[in-house]
Design a protein around this motif. Structure first.
Motif, PDB file in Angstrom:
ATOM      1  N   LEU A 137      52.858   3.287 -18.863  1.00  0.00           N
ATOM      2  CA  LEU A 137      52.722   1.831 -18.722  1.00  0.00           C
ATOM      3  C   LEU A 137      53.993   1.214 -18.149  1.00  0.00           C
ATOM      4  O   LEU A 137      53.943   0.334 -17.284  1.00  0.00           O
ATOM      5  CB  LEU A 137      52.403   1.197 -20.074  1.00  0.00           C
ATOM      6  N   ARG A 138      55.138   1.691 -18.624  1.00  0.00           N
ATOM      7  CA  ARG A 138      56.424   1.201 -18.127  1.00  0.00           C
ATOM      8  C   ARG A 138      56.551   1.471 -16.622  1.00  0.00           C
ATOM      9  O   ARG A 138      56.878   0.577 -15.844  1.00  0.00           O
ATOM     10  CB  ARG A 138      57.564   1.901 -18.877  1.00  0.00           C
ATOM     11  N   GLN A 139      56.282   2.684 -16.198  1.00  0.00           N
ATOM     12  CA  GLN A 139      56.453   3.033 -14.792  1.00  0.00           C
ATOM     13  C   GLN A 139      55.429   2.332 -13.907  1.00  0.00           C
ATOM     14  O   GLN A 139      55.746   1.934 -12.788  1.00  0.00           O
ATOM     15  CB  GLN A 139      56.426   4.561 -14.616  1.00  0.00           C
ATOM     16  N   TRP A 140      54.222   2.146 -14.396  1.00  0.00           N
ATOM     17  CA  TRP A 140      53.218   1.402 -13.634  1.00  0.00           C
ATOM     18  C   TRP A 140      53.680  -0.040 -13.462  1.00  0.00           C
ATOM     19  O   TRP A 140      53.601  -0.607 -12.377  1.00  0.00           O
ATOM     20  CB  TRP A 140      51.863   1.469 -14.346  1.00  0.00           C
ATOM     21  N   GLY A 141      54.181  -0.639 -14.545  1.00  0.00           N
ATOM     22  CA  GLY A 141      54.689  -2.007 -14.475  1.00  0.00           C
ATOM     23  C   GLY A 141      55.866  -2.136 -13.518  1.00  0.00           C
ATOM     24  O   GLY A 141      55.939  -3.093 -12.730  1.00  0.00           O
ATOM     25  N   HIS A 154      54.458  -1.981  -9.913  1.00  0.00           N
ATOM     26  CA  HIS A 154      53.467  -2.948  -9.431  1.00  0.00           C
ATOM     27  C   HIS A 154      53.653  -4.389  -9.880  1.00  0.00           C
ATOM     28  O   HIS A 154      52.975  -5.278  -9.348  1.00  0.00           O
ATOM     29  CB  HIS A 154      52.063  -2.495  -9.854  1.00  0.00           C
ATOM     30  N   LEU A 155      54.528  -4.658 -10.839  1.00  0.00           N
ATOM     31  CA  LEU A 155      54.575  -5.998 -11.421  1.00  0.00           C
ATOM     32  C   LEU A 155      55.919  -6.702 -11.271  1.00  0.00           C
ATOM     33  O   LEU A 155      56.086  -7.794 -11.805  1.00  0.00           O
ATOM     34  CB  LEU A 155      54.178  -5.937 -12.901  1.00  0.00           C
ATOM     35  N   PHE A 156      56.848  -6.095 -10.565  1.00  0.00           N
ATOM     36  CA  PHE A 156      58.153  -6.705 -10.353  1.00  0.00           C
ATOM     37  C   PHE A 156      58.426  -6.818  -8.860  1.00  0.00           C
ATOM     38  O   PHE A 156      58.128  -5.894  -8.090  1.00  0.00           O
ATOM     39  CB  PHE A 156      59.266  -5.867 -11.002  1.00  0.00           C
ATOM     40  N   PRO A 175      60.863  -6.790  -5.586  1.00  0.00           N
ATOM     41  CA  PRO A 175      62.056  -5.987  -5.287  1.00  0.00           C
ATOM     42  C   PRO A 175      63.324  -6.707  -5.753  1.00  0.00           C
ATOM     43  O   PRO A 175      63.509  -7.904  -5.509  1.00  0.00           O
ATOM     44  CB  PRO A 175      62.025  -5.858  -3.762  1.00  0.00           C
ATOM     45  N   GLY A 176      64.164  -5.995  -6.481  1.00  0.00           N
ATOM     46  CA  GLY A 176      65.412  -6.553  -6.970  1.00  0.00           C
ATOM     47  C   GLY A 176      65.291  -7.393  -8.228  1.00  0.00           C
ATOM     48  O   GLY A 176      66.303  -7.836  -8.768  1.00  0.00           O
ATOM     49  N   GLU A 177      64.063  -7.624  -8.705  1.00  0.00           N
ATOM     50  CA  GLU A 177      63.894  -8.424  -9.915  1.00  0.00           C
ATOM     51  C   GLU A 177      64.394  -7.630 -11.123  1.00  0.00           C
ATOM     52  O   GLU A 177      64.077  -6.447 -11.280  1.00  0.00           O
ATOM     53  CB  GLU A 177      62.418  -8.784 -10.103  1.00  0.00           C
ATOM     54  N   PRO A 178      65.188  -8.255 -12.002  1.00  0.00           N
ATOM     55  CA  PRO A 178      65.714  -7.527 -13.163  1.00  0.00           C
ATOM     56  C   PRO A 178      64.604  -7.080 -14.115  1.00  0.00           C
ATOM     57  O   PRO A 178      63.617  -7.787 -14.306  1.00  0.00           O
ATOM     58  CB  PRO A 178      66.618  -8.547 -13.859  1.00  0.00           C
ATOM     59  N   HIS A 179      64.791  -5.902 -14.668  1.00  0.00           N
ATOM     60  CA  HIS A 179      63.883  -5.365 -15.684  1.00  0.00           C
ATOM     61  C   HIS A 179      64.593  -4.242 -16.423  1.00  0.00           C
ATOM     62  O   HIS A 179      65.647  -3.780 -15.993  1.00  0.00           O
ATOM     63  CB  HIS A 179      62.572  -4.866 -15.063  1.00  0.00           C
ATOM     64  N   SER A 180      64.025  -3.818 -17.530  1.00  0.00           N
ATOM     65  CA  SER A 180      64.595  -2.688 -18.263  1.00  0.00           C
ATOM     66  C   SER A 180      64.163  -1.387 -17.586  1.00  0.00           C
ATOM     67  O   SER A 180      63.190  -1.360 -16.835  1.00  0.00           O
ATOM     68  CB  SER A 180      64.130  -2.708 -19.720  1.00  0.00           C
ATOM     69  N   GLU A 181      64.911  -0.324 -17.864  1.00  0.00           N
ATOM     70  CA  GLU A 181      64.527   0.984 -17.332  1.00  0.00           C
ATOM     71  C   GLU A 181      64.807   2.055 -18.377  1.00  0.00           C
ATOM     72  O   GLU A 181      65.680   1.887 -19.231  1.00  0.00           O
ATOM     73  CB  GLU A 181      65.228   1.294 -16.011  1.00  0.00           C
ATOM     74  N   LEU A 182      64.062   3.128 -18.308  1.00  0.00           N
ATOM     75  CA  LEU A 182      64.207   4.250 -19.226  1.00  0.00           C
ATOM     76  C   LEU A 182      65.259   5.203 -18.662  1.00  0.00           C
ATOM     77  O   LEU A 182      65.162   5.620 -17.509  1.00  0.00           O
ATOM     78  CB  LEU A 182      62.854   4.954 -19.384  1.00  0.00           C
ATOM     79  N   ILE A 183      66.242   5.543 -19.489  1.00  0.00           N
ATOM     80  CA  ILE A 183      67.366   6.363 -19.044  1.00  0.00           C
ATOM     81  C   ILE A 183      67.351   7.715 -19.745  1.00  0.00           C
ATOM     82  O   ILE A 183      67.148   7.798 -20.960  1.00  0.00           O
ATOM     83  CB  ILE A 183      68.712   5.641 -19.343  1.00  0.00           C
TER      84      ILE A 183
END
Length: 151
Positions: free
Chosen positions: A97-101, A104-106, A108-116
């Motif tokens: 769900l995170r990777q799909w979001g 497709h839902l941000f 380009p360049g819009e801030p969001h969290s990421e899994l590290i």
């Protein structure tokens, strides 16, 4: 109030899964549990959800054995919610769900969290599905087959 239809007896694994964890509050609680939240107040602060709704969702996830209610890790009188093995099995669902979001839902360049990846300190690569012989599979390379009852 509309009565929710139970999918508990459906012959589709997706339907049964959604019957257990299919509302957004439950999935966000599970996301927060993967992020290390354990206490009712932490979930409530993170989600901003009404206490009654949060309590109902937490109880439902405990009853479904996705979360367990355990004594607080600091020895206090509080209780904490921890992911069970069944709950930890939802990791790929949350990552998907995170990777799909992200894809497709941000903008380009819009801030969001990421899994590290903790060991590498780098973002986690895309979730992939592999055949038993190691080939990467997409939706077009798969088909759903009904499994017969075992006798």
């Amino acid at each position: 109030m509309v009565r929710r239809t139970s999918l508990r007896e459906a012959d589709c694994p997706v339907a049964r899964s959604l019957d257990t964890i299919g509302d957004w509050w439950s999935l966000l609680i599970i996301r927060d549990a993967f992020d290390g939240m354990r206490r009712f107040g932490e979930f409530q602060k993170s989600l901003g959800v009404a206490k009654g709704i949060l309590s109902a969702r937490l109880n439902s996830l405990v009853n479904a054995d996705v979360l367990a209610l355990v004594p607080a890790s600091n020895g206090s009188a509080y209780k904490e919610y921890v992911l069970t093995e069944k709950g930890r099995g939802l990791f790929h669902v949350i990552v998907g769900l995170r990777q799909w979001g992200e894809a497709h839902l941000f903008a380009p360049g819009e801030p969001h969290s990421e899994l590290i990846d903790i060991a590498a300190g780098q973002p986690v690569g895309p979730l992939e599905f592999h055949s038993l012989d190691g080939r990467v599979l997409g939706w077009e390379g798969t088909v759903v087959r009904k499994v017969s009852a075992k006798t």
